[in-house]
Design an enzyme around this catalytic site. Structure first.
Site, PDB file in Angstrom:
ATOM      1  N   ASP A   1      -4.124   5.623   6.328  1.00  0.00           N
ATOM      2  CA  ASP A   1      -4.686   6.869   6.862  1.00  0.00           C
ATOM      3  C   ASP A   1      -5.722   6.483   7.928  1.00  0.00           C
ATOM      4  OD1 ASP A   1      -5.554   9.521   6.998  1.00  0.00           O
ATOM      5  OD2 ASP A   1      -6.754   9.417   5.206  1.00  0.00           O
TER       6      ASP A   1
ATOM      7  N   GLU B   1       0.846  -1.199   0.000  1.00  0.00           N
ATOM      8  CA  GLU B   1       0.000   0.000   0.000  1.00  0.00           C
ATOM      9  C   GLU B   1       0.879   1.246   0.000  1.00  0.00           C
ATOM     10  OE1 GLU B   1      -2.623   1.401  -0.565  1.00  0.00           O
ATOM     11  OE2 GLU B   1      -4.219   1.051   0.866  1.00  0.00           O
ATOM     12  N   ASP B   2       0.306   2.354  -0.438  1.00  0.00           N
ATOM     13  CA  ASP B   2       1.039   3.624  -0.435  1.00  0.00           C
ATOM     14  C   ASP B   2       1.041   4.271   0.941  1.00  0.00           C
ATOM     15  OD1 ASP B   2      -1.698   4.033  -0.550  1.00  0.00           O
ATOM     16  OD2 ASP B   2      -1.646   5.431  -2.230  1.00  0.00           O
TER      17      ASP B   2
ATOM     18  N   PHE C   1      -2.256  16.034   3.740  1.00  0.00           N
ATOM     19  CA  PHE C   1      -2.505  15.391   2.464  1.00  0.00           C
ATOM     20  C   PHE C   1      -1.235  15.492   1.622  1.00  0.00           C
ATOM     21  CE2 PHE C   1      -3.909  15.133  -1.910  1.00  0.00           C
ATOM     22  CZ  PHE C   1      -4.688  13.987  -1.857  1.00  0.00           C
TER      23      PHE C   1
ATOM     24  N   ARG D   1       1.429  12.134  -9.481  1.00  0.00           N
ATOM     25  CA  ARG D   1       1.888  10.769  -9.173  1.00  0.00           C
ATOM     26  C   ARG D   1       3.322  10.554  -9.639  1.00  0.00           C
ATOM     27  NH1 ARG D   1      -2.572   7.703  -7.701  1.00  0.00           N
ATOM     28  NH2 ARG D   1      -4.527   8.195  -8.728  1.00  0.00           N
TER      29      ARG D   1
END
Ligand code: 5GP
Length: 181
Positions: free
Chosen positions: A108, A104-105, A158, A171
């Site tokens: 959160d 996963e990136d 963010f 990205r």
């Protein structure tokens, strides 16, 4: 013509390309140690955000790798989690009794991580399941869950770059940054 409403000149670097590359190599070394030497690892890249991280990570593995992609969306075009997970494509081969690594990136709220680990444990019955995330926003968690491995803990900001987007943009940046409020 599509243009982004946030300008790259306002972007502040949070984690440099060099820091990311160093960390990814160390993470790969640590992760690989928990899998049996020489056995296949099925690496599950969670699109689109973890694309760059996953591709860089697997370059360091010595075990044989099978690379699979799934696609999930949780933010849409927002900068806050919508708590509304959309499983866009979860097509995978049979992973029963396989070594599986979910990549996963960022974690959160933790909802995506919970959804994926439950799904893999219940549906795929892997021999070994390991979950890694490049970033960890511990302070934004809504449910209790921690990845087995992560690269960097960050504040509740963010972030974009290195696979992570804002409205589909940024990205491609080799570093991670944020737009100050
Ligand atoms: P969670 O389910 O843990 O709330 O959110 C996980 C997903 O939300 C991530 O895989 C990522 O796609 C998105 N996300 C969470 N925080 C950020 C962020 O700071 N920037 C970007 N671009 N996406 C984020």
């Amino acid at each position: 013509m599509l243009t982004c409403d946030k300008n790259i000149k306002d972007l502040k670097v949070l984690i440099s390309e060099e820091e990311i590359q160093k960390k990814v190599k160390l993470l790969a070394e640590d992760i690989e140690k928990v899998f049996p030497k020489g056995e296949d690892i099925y690496v599950i890249c969670v699109l689109k955000g973890s694309s760059m991280f996953c591709i860089d990570l697997i370059k360091h593995f010595k075990n044989p790798i099978q690379l699979e992609f799934i696609r999930i969306s949780s933010y849409g075009h927002e900068t806050k989690s919508t708590n509304n997970l959309q499983a866009i494509d979860l097509t995978l081969p049979n992973l029963n009794e396989k070594n599986v690594l979910i990549v996963e990136d960022i974690i959160d709220t933790g909802l995506t991580a919970r959804f994926l680990t439950d799904l893999f444990k219940i549906k795929h019955l892997p021999k070994k399941l390991v979950f890694t995330s490049l970033l960890n926003k511990k302070c934004a968690r809504q449910i209790e869950i921690e990845p087995d491995f992560y690269g960097f803990e960050i504040d509740d900001k963010f972030v974009v770059g290195y696979g992570l987007d804002y409205k589909g943009y940024y990205r491609n940046l080799p570093y991670i940054g944020y737009f100050p409020q």
